[in-house]
Scaffold this motif. Structure first.
Motif, PDB file in Angstrom:
ATOM      1  N   MET A  38       0.833  -1.199   0.000  1.00 34.45           N
ATOM      2  CA  MET A  38       0.000   0.000   0.000  1.00 34.45           C
ATOM      3  C   MET A  38       0.869   1.251   0.000  1.00 34.45           C
ATOM      4  SD  MET A  38      -3.239   1.173   2.356  1.00 34.45           S
ATOM      5  CE  MET A  38      -2.371   1.802   3.788  1.00 34.45           C
ATOM      6  N   ASP A  39       0.493   2.200  -0.862  1.00 38.39           N
ATOM      7  CA  ASP A  39       1.160   3.491  -0.946  1.00 38.39           C
ATOM      8  C   ASP A  39       0.171   4.467  -1.585  1.00 38.39           C
ATOM      9  OD1 ASP A  39       4.426   4.381  -0.990  1.00 38.39           O
ATOM     10  OD2 ASP A  39       3.046   5.681  -2.077  1.00 38.39           O
ATOM     11  N   LYS A  40       0.279   5.735  -1.223  1.00 39.53           N
ATOM     12  CA  LYS A  40      -0.659   6.709  -1.795  1.00 39.53           C
ATOM     13  C   LYS A  40      -0.244   7.194  -3.178  1.00 39.53           C
ATOM     14  CE  LYS A  40       1.292  10.818   0.497  1.00 39.53           C
ATOM     15  NZ  LYS A  40       0.996  11.945   1.424  1.00 39.53           N
ATOM     16  N   ASP A  41       1.006   6.890  -3.568  1.00 38.50           N
ATOM     17  CA  ASP A  41       1.523   7.304  -4.877  1.00 38.50           C
ATOM     18  C   ASP A  41       1.253   6.193  -5.888  1.00 38.50           C
ATOM     19  OD1 ASP A  41       2.907   8.124  -7.104  1.00 38.50           O
ATOM     20  OD2 ASP A  41       4.807   8.463  -6.067  1.00 38.50           O
ATOM     21  N   ASP A  42       0.450   6.487  -6.924  1.00 36.57           N
ATOM     22  CA  ASP A  42       0.095   5.427  -7.882  1.00 36.57           C
ATOM     23  C   ASP A  42       1.246   5.039  -8.804  1.00 36.57           C
ATOM     24  OD1 ASP A  42       0.183   7.600  -9.588  1.00 36.57           O
ATOM     25  OD2 ASP A  42      -1.928   7.506 -10.171  1.00 36.57           O
ATOM     26  N   THR A  43       2.393   5.732  -8.680  1.00 40.74           N
ATOM     27  CA  THR A  43       3.585   5.339  -9.438  1.00 40.74           C
ATOM     28  C   THR A  43       4.648   4.715  -8.522  1.00 40.74           C
ATOM     29  OG1 THR A  43       4.664   7.513  -9.218  1.00 40.74           O
ATOM     30  CG2 THR A  43       3.168   7.202 -11.095  1.00 40.74           C
ATOM     31  N   ALA A  44       4.263   4.281  -7.328  1.00 37.45           N
ATOM     32  CA  ALA A  44       5.222   3.730  -6.370  1.00 37.45           C
ATOM     33  C   ALA A  44       6.010   2.572  -6.986  1.00 37.45           C
ATOM     34  CB  ALA A  44       4.486   3.240  -5.120  1.00 37.45           C
ATOM     35  N   PHE A  47       4.866  -1.121  -6.640  1.00 39.94           N
ATOM     36  CA  PHE A  47       3.644  -1.577  -7.305  1.00 39.94           C
ATOM     37  C   PHE A  47       3.965  -2.440  -8.529  1.00 39.94           C
ATOM     38  CE2 PHE A  47       0.526   2.011  -5.836  1.00 39.94           C
ATOM     39  CZ  PHE A  47       0.607   1.525  -4.550  1.00 39.94           C
ATOM     40  N   TYR A  53      -1.855  -4.315  -5.279  1.00 41.97           N
ATOM     41  CA  TYR A  53      -1.485  -3.038  -4.679  1.00 41.97           C
ATOM     42  C   TYR A  53      -2.729  -2.238  -4.325  1.00 41.97           C
ATOM     43  CZ  TYR A  53      -2.210  -0.524  -9.140  1.00 41.97           C
ATOM     44  OH  TYR A  53      -2.747   0.026 -10.273  1.00 41.97           O
ATOM     45  N   GLU A  55      -3.934   1.717  -3.304  1.00 41.75           N
ATOM     46  CA  GLU A  55      -3.633   3.139  -3.174  1.00 41.75           C
ATOM     47  C   GLU A  55      -4.245   3.632  -1.878  1.00 41.75           C
ATOM     48  OE1 GLU A  55      -4.191   5.815  -6.458  1.00 41.75           O
ATOM     49  OE2 GLU A  55      -3.920   4.181  -7.896  1.00 41.75           O
ATOM     50  N   ASP A  57      -3.148   6.101   2.013  1.00 42.19           N
ATOM     51  CA  ASP A  57      -2.190   6.849   2.819  1.00 42.19           C
ATOM     52  C   ASP A  57      -1.797   6.003   4.027  1.00 42.19           C
ATOM     53  OD1 ASP A  57      -0.745   8.639   4.322  1.00 42.19           O
ATOM     54  OD2 ASP A  57      -2.224  10.256   4.224  1.00 42.19           O
ATOM     55  N   SER A  63      -7.251   3.563   6.544  1.00 46.31           N
ATOM     56  CA  SER A  63      -6.614   2.897   5.401  1.00 46.31           C
ATOM     57  C   SER A  63      -5.688   1.779   5.861  1.00 46.31           C
ATOM     58  CB  SER A  63      -5.829   3.921   4.571  1.00 46.31           C
ATOM     59  OG  SER A  63      -6.677   4.894   4.016  1.00 46.31           O
TER      60      SER A  63
END
Length: 380
Positions: A38-44, A47, A53, A55, A57, A63
């Motif tokens: 999990m990450d809030k950046d969709d380009t992490a 991923f 994955y 999306e 925070d 979350s």
């Protein structure tokens, strides 16, 4: 029948999708361990290689709770996560490594430093303030550190005179004595839930003078066996004090008088262990997966002398990234670049690293200097 983590319904969750998460996935892919990120950046970067994955925070309570309830083991690749959610997940029976208690101690530098005092672990003298304070008793120069949120040289400043304190963020902070040191060292400790522990060989870190980021990591450190043994023993002492599960990178100063002082720790894979991918029997990312999944720990011996060079964005360059000179270093024996997958560069942003291996550390360090001069991280 014993539950297995391999090719099964077992799921490992990683909070944070940066390069450390991405490199953990080298192992989960190799072993067919189902992995959520999990990450809030969709380009992490992470991923790219996980099974599923999300999306979200990682500082948001709801979350983290929703994500954590879907996995069997939860770990992190960065300390800035919602610790209350981790505690509540632990209370629900989810295995969280490192634990909420450990993260709560480590993510706040004031609490971390006070912990060392309580445990009689040697560290530089310091004071804690609720915000920068002009009424202090320290001699100049000294180090100001933000208690929370600092990383890669951010949240740290050398205070040479009173005026240097005027424009600092009005947040909890520590004032720390400047240490007269010979070298900055680091030791990575692995510990699983069964209490099995192993240390990696001591590394030496050379820092960029402007960015205050690690520029080179050298393994083995250029120190004698007595200092090496003491550094590994100190790292084990710190690990036992925290009772953590996973990896713990213990950074320390070797003073001019030969004393070892703990600077700070990170409860996860760390920049000081990137060289282990090419230079060790078991790399740090596999070891972290072994630790948090409570598997037997792998051998930590080095197989070759190695130096890691950080690839960071050049000053004056922001935008779509170009690795200028990467073809040149790919043609050099013993040189392996790792590109993290961040599409945009900016000054001093960590974009990748290069490992250099050789028969001895002198040759590896010399080659690292050549590599450093041949590759630049720039923008279009």
């Amino acid at each position: 029948m014993k539950q297995t983590q391999f090719s099964s319904g077992f799921t490992l969750g990683i909070l944070g999708g940066g390069q450390l998460g991405k490199m953990m996935l080298y192992t989960t892919r190799k072993w067919d361990i189902n992995t959520y990120v999990m990450d809030k950046d969709d380009t992490a970067p992470a991923f790219q290689g996980c099974d599923v994955y999300f999306e979200g925070d990682i500082m948001d309570y709801e979350s983290v709770m929703e994500f954590g309830e879907q996995v069997d083991v939860l770990t992190v690749e960065i300390e800035n996560v919602n610790v209350q959610a981790l505690q509540d997940l632990e209370d629900k029976g989810i295995a969280v490594s490192p634990s909420a208690k450990v993260l709560n101690l480590i993510r706040n530098k004031a609490r971390q430093k006070s912990f060392y005092l309580d445990k009689s672990i040697a560290t530089a003298a310091f004071e804690v303030y609720s915000q920068p304070n002009l009424e202090h008793q320290r001699n100049y120069p000294f180090i100001w550190k933000s208690a929370e949120g600092g990383y890669d040289g951010k949240g740290v400043k050398v205070i040479r005179q009173a005026s240097d304190l005027e424009d600092l963020p009005q947040v909890e902070c520590i004032y720390e004595d400047m240490v007269d040191f010979d070298l900055e060292l680091a030791v990575i400790v692995a510990r699983n839930a069964n209490g099995e522990m192993k240390t990696y060989p001591v590394v030496e870190m050379e820092f960029h003078p402007e960015a205050n980021q690690v520029e080179y990591v050298i393994c083995p450190a250029r120190i004698n066996m007595d200092i090496s043994d003491r550094a590994r023993e100190l790292a084990l002492e710190v690990s036992e004090a925290y009772e953590h599960v996973g990896l713990l990178a213990v950074e320390m100063f070797l003073t001019k008088s030969g004393e070892l002082l703990v600077n700070e720790v990170a409860p996860r894979p760390h920049n000081s262990g990137h060289h282990t991918i090419e230079g060790s029997i078991t790399d740090q990312f596999e070891q972290h997966v072994r630790s948090v999944c409570n598997l037997p720990l792998g051998a930590t011996d080095s197989t070759v002398a190695s130096v890691m060079v950080n690839l960071v964005g050049e000053e004056g360059h922001t935008g779509n990234v170009i690795y200028d000179g990467i073809e040149d270093i790919l043609a050099m024996p013993g040189v392996t670049p790792h590109i993290y997958g961040k599409k945009e560069t900016r000054p001093f942003r960590k974009m990748g690293h290069v490992t250099i291996v050789a028969d001895d550390i002198v040759a590896a360090r010399e080659l690292a200097e050549v590599v450093k001069g041949k590759i630049r991280v720039i923008a279009e």
